[in-house]
Design a protein around this motif. Structure first.
Motif, mmCIF file in Angstrom:
data_model
loop_
_atom_site.group_PDB
_atom_site.id
_atom_site.type_symbol
_atom_site.label_atom_id
_atom_site.label_comp_id
_atom_site.label_asym_id
_atom_site.label_seq_id
_atom_site.Cartn_x
_atom_site.Cartn_y
_atom_site.Cartn_z
ATOM 1 N N ARG A 87 2.100 1.826 -3.486
ATOM 2 C CA ARG A 87 1.049 2.328 -4.377
ATOM 3 C C ARG A 87 0.753 3.800 -4.123
ATOM 4 N NH1 ARG A 87 -1.650 -2.369 -2.812
ATOM 5 N NH2 ARG A 87 -3.032 -1.124 -1.480
ATOM 6 N N GLU A 88 0.684 4.180 -2.843
ATOM 7 C CA GLU A 88 0.266 5.531 -2.488
ATOM 8 C C GLU A 88 1.428 6.500 -2.329
ATOM 9 O OE1 GLU A 88 -2.223 5.244 0.959
ATOM 10 O OE2 GLU A 88 -3.640 3.855 -0.009
ATOM 11 N N ARG A 104 0.830 -1.204 0.000
ATOM 12 C CA ARG A 104 0.000 0.000 0.000
ATOM 13 C C ARG A 104 0.869 1.261 0.000
ATOM 14 N NH1 ARG A 104 -3.895 1.757 5.023
ATOM 15 N NH2 ARG A 104 -4.281 3.907 4.350
#
Length: 390
Positions: free
Chosen positions: A377-378, A374
């Motif tokens: 991705r962010e 995550r």
């Protein structure tokens, strides 16, 4: 001497890890030493039943090692009351379903990691196992490596003073499979099959950091698929869709008088050529000293013997920096790490001996991998919430 038999279902034994480390170097090695000595003076004798999907491979493995019990029918094995433990070394995508079946059958659980493909599944497994009242454990083999055991000894002995940072390098070049065969199975490089180095290695790094240094409180990561075309076991080309490199920064909260915030940086890659002494190395720096630990070896440099280099790019370096470190002695015999943990889990099942690496520990490893992906991705730092079985 009296002998007690314990039946163990080994699922996924035709794979590299299931066969080499868990069957041959663990359970069969325990049998070769005459069984596991118990506190009451008896010897515990593991009786493995090999489970898998390929009848030919199972029969061949059984014949090779003089075993008679094997089956492709997992449900039938789980229904047998004489088999008390279920062990899983399947591919990640198949693990959670089989573990659920084993828990429902009332078997004690010992499993490779990751325990599930996502955190929700891993937590649910831990809760189900607790509710069933069974014993459960997750393989955390790197804690039993000689190099890391020496490192842990240094930490517990206060060698470092206040620990400042941890830097880890892991990996090697995995051949693409065209002109030389790959050292890892092709599913490792397909996201749909549960592949990827983040889900494979972050659970390892979680338990190493948690058990030796303290709780991991945040993660910042970048991942990459550096080699996007590979060739499978049949020589057919395929697109690699899973990450083959992960670069992580972890914050650790270390308790105690010498505690505080530790920064750990760990690079994991199947697309790196090795220029280090071992395939994995950790450097730990503290106010009183530093250490570099690998699979087997550990070297230290104390504050009192630390050199005083001066940066001068105009002159060649004449100091032999590696020669200024001392080797930490073994001081004990180190058994195979997988075998050592199997023995602890068997004692946990039979004698109720203490055992700290359960499905909740496995869930925390899955959590770190999930949050690492995550973060990538962010593009940001992610805090790691506390996760316990309470």
């Amino acid at each position: 001497m009296a002998r007690t038999t314990i039946g163990i279902i080994l699922n996924g034994v035709t794979g590299r890890m299931g066969y080499r480390q868990h069957l041959v170097r663990s359970l069969l090695a325990i049998r070769d030493q005459g069984g596991l000595s118990l506190a009451d003076g008896t010897r515990l004798w593991p009786e493995p039943v090999l489970v898998g999907r390929n009848e030919h491979k199972l029969r061949e493995l059984a014949d090779r090692h003089g075993l008679t019990e094997w089956t492709t029918d997992l449900a039938a094995a789980l229904a047998r009351p004489d088999l008390q433990i279920y062990f899983d070394a399947q591919v990640t995508a198949q693990r959670e379903k089989s573990l659920r079946l084993a828990i429902e059958a009332g078997k004690h659980i010992y499993t490779e990691k990751p325990t599930a493909e996502d955190l929700a599944g891993a937590v649910d497994l831990a809760r189900l196992a607790d509710a069933a009242g069974i014993k459960h454990g997750v393989v955390q083999d790197k804690l039993f490596l000689p190099g890391l055991r020496k490192l842990d000894r240094l930490v517990k002995g206060g060698f470092f003073g206040r620990i400042l940072s941890v830097r880890g390098e892991f990996g090697y070049w995995v051949f693409e499979g065209d002109w030389q065969s790959a050292q890892r199975p092709s599913w490792n490089y397909r996201a749909a099959d549960g592949g990827g180095i983040t889900v494979d290695m972050f659970p390892h790094w979680h338990y190493v950091l948690e058990q030796i240094f303290g709780r991991v409180t945040s993660v910042t990561a970048q991942v990459a698929t550096h080699v996007d075309r590979r060739w499978d076991e049949s020589g057919e080309p395929y697109d690699a869709t899973a990450d083959d490199a992960a670069y992580g920064i972890f914050e650790i909260d270390r308790p105690g008088p010498d505690g505080g915030r530790i920064i750990a940086q760990i690079n994991s890659s199947w697309a790196v050529r090795v220029y280090r002494d071992e395939l994995v190395e950790f450097q730990v720096d503290g106010t009183e000293g530093s250490a570099v630990a690998g699979l087997r070896n550990c070297r230290v440099q104390h504050r009192s013997t630390t050199p005083k280099p001066v940066w001068n790019p105009d002159l060649p370096v004449t100091e032999e920096f590696r020669a200024q470190w001392q080797t930490v002695p073994d001081n004990e015999e180190f058994d195979n790490g997988f075998k050592a943990q199997w023995e602890l889990f068997l004692r946990h099942v039979v004698e109720d001996a203490p055992y700290g690496w359960d499905l909740w520990a496995g869930a925390r490893g899955v959590q770190l991998a999930e949050l690492g992906l995550r973060s990538a991705r962010e593009g940001r730092r992610i805090e790691v919430p506390e996760l316990t079985g309470e």
